[in-house]
Design an enzyme around this catalytic site. Structure first.
Site, PDB file in Angstrom:
ATOM      1  N   GLU A  73       1.834  -1.848   1.193  1.00  0.00           N
ATOM      2  CA  GLU A  73       1.714  -0.751   0.230  1.00  0.00           C
ATOM      3  C   GLU A  73       2.494   0.498   0.607  1.00  0.00           C
ATOM      4  O   GLU A  73       1.905   1.552   0.893  1.00  0.00           O
ATOM      5  CB  GLU A  73       0.237  -0.380   0.030  1.00  0.00           C
ATOM      6  CG  GLU A  73      -0.626  -1.529  -0.406  1.00  0.00           C
ATOM      7  CD  GLU A  73      -2.046  -1.107  -0.795  1.00  0.00           C
ATOM      8  OE1 GLU A  73      -2.441   0.029  -0.483  1.00  0.00           O
ATOM      9  OE2 GLU A  73      -2.746  -1.906  -1.430  1.00  0.00           O
ATOM     10  N   GLU A 124      -4.109  -8.793  -1.887  1.00  0.00           N
ATOM     11  CA  GLU A 124      -5.408  -8.111  -1.928  1.00  0.00           C
ATOM     12  C   GLU A 124      -5.905  -8.036  -3.359  1.00  0.00           C
ATOM     13  O   GLU A 124      -5.135  -7.767  -4.283  1.00  0.00           O
ATOM     14  CB  GLU A 124      -5.326  -6.652  -1.411  1.00  0.00           C
ATOM     15  CG  GLU A 124      -5.111  -6.507   0.068  1.00  0.00           C
ATOM     16  CD  GLU A 124      -5.017  -5.045   0.519  1.00  0.00           C
ATOM     17  OE1 GLU A 124      -5.583  -4.160  -0.166  1.00  0.00           O
ATOM     18  OE2 GLU A 124      -4.370  -4.806   1.545  1.00  0.00           O
TER      19      GLU A 124
HETATM   20  C1  PNW Z   1      -5.594  -0.697  -0.405  1.00  0.00           C
HETATM   21  N1  PNW Z   1      -5.084   4.289  -4.540  1.00  0.00           N
HETATM   22  O1  PNW Z   1      -5.564   0.686  -0.405  1.00  0.00           O
HETATM   23  C2  PNW Z   1      -5.394  -1.041   1.059  1.00  0.00           C
HETATM   24  O2  PNW Z   1      -4.382  -1.964   1.307  1.00  0.00           O
HETATM   25  C3  PNW Z   1      -6.656  -1.388   1.773  1.00  0.00           C
HETATM   26  O3  PNW Z   1      -6.494  -1.070   3.129  1.00  0.00           O
HETATM   27  C4  PNW Z   1      -7.830  -0.700   1.143  1.00  0.00           C
HETATM   28  O4  PNW Z   1      -9.020  -0.889   1.865  1.00  0.00           O
HETATM   29  C5  PNW Z   1      -7.973  -1.261  -0.267  1.00  0.00           C
HETATM   30  O5  PNW Z   1      -6.776  -1.107  -1.001  1.00  0.00           O
HETATM   31  C6  PNW Z   1      -9.108  -0.658  -1.061  1.00  0.00           C
HETATM   32  O6  PNW Z   1      -8.887   0.703  -1.281  1.00  0.00           O
HETATM   33  C7  PNW Z   1      -5.454   1.505  -1.487  1.00  0.00           C
HETATM   34  O7  PNW Z   1      -5.570   5.435  -4.370  1.00  0.00           O
HETATM   35  C8  PNW Z   1      -5.988   2.774  -1.345  1.00  0.00           C
HETATM   36  O8  PNW Z   1      -4.525   3.959  -5.614  1.00  0.00           O
HETATM   37  C9  PNW Z   1      -5.872   3.684  -2.364  1.00  0.00           C
HETATM   38  C10 PNW Z   1      -5.197   3.336  -3.516  1.00  0.00           C
HETATM   39  C11 PNW Z   1      -4.640   2.066  -3.665  1.00  0.00           C
HETATM   40  C12 PNW Z   1      -4.782   1.150  -2.635  1.00  0.00           C
END
Ligand code: PNW
Length: 442
Positions: free
Chosen positions: A168, A346
């Site tokens: 990401e 994921e």
């Molecule tokens: C992902 N947003 O994070 C990560 O790859 C994981 O580590 C995390 O635990 C999971 O999604 C759940 O949040 C994100 O704000 C965190 O759009 C924030 C965002 C997107 C993905």
């Protein structure tokens, strides 16, 4: 409609995922250097519950038991990330053998249990020493990353099925340097776009360095993609949705697959665009063996801002449950970008689970989320999208970044006082779908 493995193509991989900082703990053991998340967690107000990943799920010590649980779950594969500061405590130079040894034990432990290792090199825990020279805003860090990738691939490349460079890059750049929610917590679009460019450059340089080693592992990158839907067909809403799509998705997809930044976004970002040197985009465009897609929700966009449809369901992250967004996204990728094998690296949902008195934690909402999203993936494969696998986020409840331990995503419930893991109903359901072990729940 009960889903079974037969709804998916032959050889489809079912797995579950975690990341180093979110589960390992042991933050200063065996020579691990500090990362930007150690620093960020110590800044007041950054983490909602004031916690850190210092102990997390203590997976650094409990990994054999955790791998036994994975075996019982019956997954084909496990996606984990390596902590760069365990391997190079200051982000460059000499390798800390004890750090690399940990991941070697983990990989061998997976293989012994018949589980395919899917490694990710960077899930956000940048060595603090590299942040001290500007982090990803410094082009030098891209070169350091390629060296780190080479170190890991030399040691493990012949035993892991797959290596993803970055998890990401949108989060590591825009969410971290523009929106300011993740480490290092800045709000500066110019720096954020420089960071994004150097992340992508580091990805491309790492791909080239790993390719040269010819280990047989599949090489690729993981993007979080959030499809943006216009709230109406008013031209200003369509334009706002197009911008949201450019900001979240095309800014990363276009360089990787087409070797160019999207023209409309380049113009919209104006003076904030990054310095691109000759050859950078060719490097970033290095062909992938796979694209990893992380999908959680969509955005619904109007000129006035993002909308929250009243009749929709929301998770504990306040993210709309929108499975159709996943099949739409996959079909769109297939239509607009060159074909490449896709993994859903994921997908999952947070809900406020409670331990209760039973021997299983009841989480019907998460189970329904998985059912609906796996059905959306199956649907996309029937429409001709080449999806090779699916990883549930996450195996364990864990450190959910800015939310600390207040959001639970696991198939297994974690009691952070005792480190006890408890099956959730969603985990039992997933086990039943995988059907490598006895079915226990419906
Ligand atoms: C992902 N947003 O994070 C990560 O790859 C994981 O580590 C995390 O635990 C999971 O999604 C759940 O949040 C994100 O704000 C965190 O759009 C924030 C965002 C997107 C993905």
């Amino acid at each position: 409609m009960t889903l079974t493995r037969k709804d998916f193509p032959q050889g489809f991989i079912f797995g579950t995922a975690t990341s180093s900082y979110q589960i390992e703990g042991a933050a200063s053991e065996d020579g691990r250097g500090p990362s930007i998340w150690d620093t960020f967690c110590r800044e007041p107000g950054r983490i909602h519950d004031g916690t850190s990943g210092d102990v997390a799920c203590d997976h650094y010590h409990l990994w054999p038991e955790d791998l036994d649980l994975l075996r019982e779950l019956g997954v084909d594969a496990y996606r984990f990330s390596l902590a760069w500061p365990r391997i190079q405590p200051t982000g460059s130079g000499a390798v800390n053998e004890k750090g690399l040894d940990f991941y070697e034990r983990l990989v061998d432990g997976l293989l012994e249990r018949g589980i395919q290792p899917y490694a990710t090199l960077y899930h956000w825990d940048l060595p603090q020493a590299l942040q001290d020279i500007g982090g990803w805003t410094n082009r030098e860090v891209a070169h350091r990353f390629a060296e780190y990738a080479e170190v890991v691939t030399r040691r493990l490349g012949n035993r892991v099925r797959s290596i993803a460079t970055l998890n990401e890059p949108w989060c590591s750049s825009l969410l971290s340097y523009d929106i300011g929610e993740h480490a290092p917590g800045l709000r500066d679009r110019r720096l954020a776009l420089a960071a994004a460019h150097h992340l992508m450059l580091g990805h491309g340089e790492a791909m080239q360095a790993m390719r040269a080693l010819n280990t047989g592992a599949d090489l690729g990158v993981v993007l979080n993609l959030t499809p943006a839907y216009p709230a109406s067909d008013r031209p200003e809403d369509l334009a706002a949705a197009r911008f949201a799509d450019g900001y979240a998705n095309r800014w990363f997809l276009d360089p990787v697959f087409r070797g160019e930044y999207p023209q409309d976004m380049w113009e919209a970002f104006g003076a904030d665009v990054p310095e691109v040197q000759a050859g950078d985009l060719e490097t970033i465009r290095e062909p992938l063996d796979f694209l990893g897609v992380n999908y959680y929700t969509r955005s619904l966009v109007s000129a006035e801002g993002t909308q929250k449809p009243a009749q929709a369901q929301y998770t504990h992250m306040d993210w709309e449950v929108y499975p159709q967004g996943l099949s739409d996204l996959l079909v769109r990728l297939n239509r607009e970008y060159p074909a490449v094998p896709i993994y859903i690296t994921e997908n999952g949902a947070a809900y406020p689970d409670e331990r209760g008195s039973g021997e299983t934690v009841n989480d019907p909402d998460r189970l329904a989320y998985y059912q609906a999203h796996l059905a959306a993936v199956a649907d996309a494969t029937r429409q001709g999208v080449d999806v090779r696998g699916y990883f549930a986020w996450s195996m364990l409840d864990n450190f959910e970044w800015a939310y600390g331990y207040s959001r639970r995503f696991g198939l297994f419930y974690v009691d952070y006082q005792t480190q006890e893991r408890t099956w959730k109903t969603s985990g039992r359901w997933y086990q039943g779908l995988l059907n490598r072990a006895p079915v226990a729940a419906d």
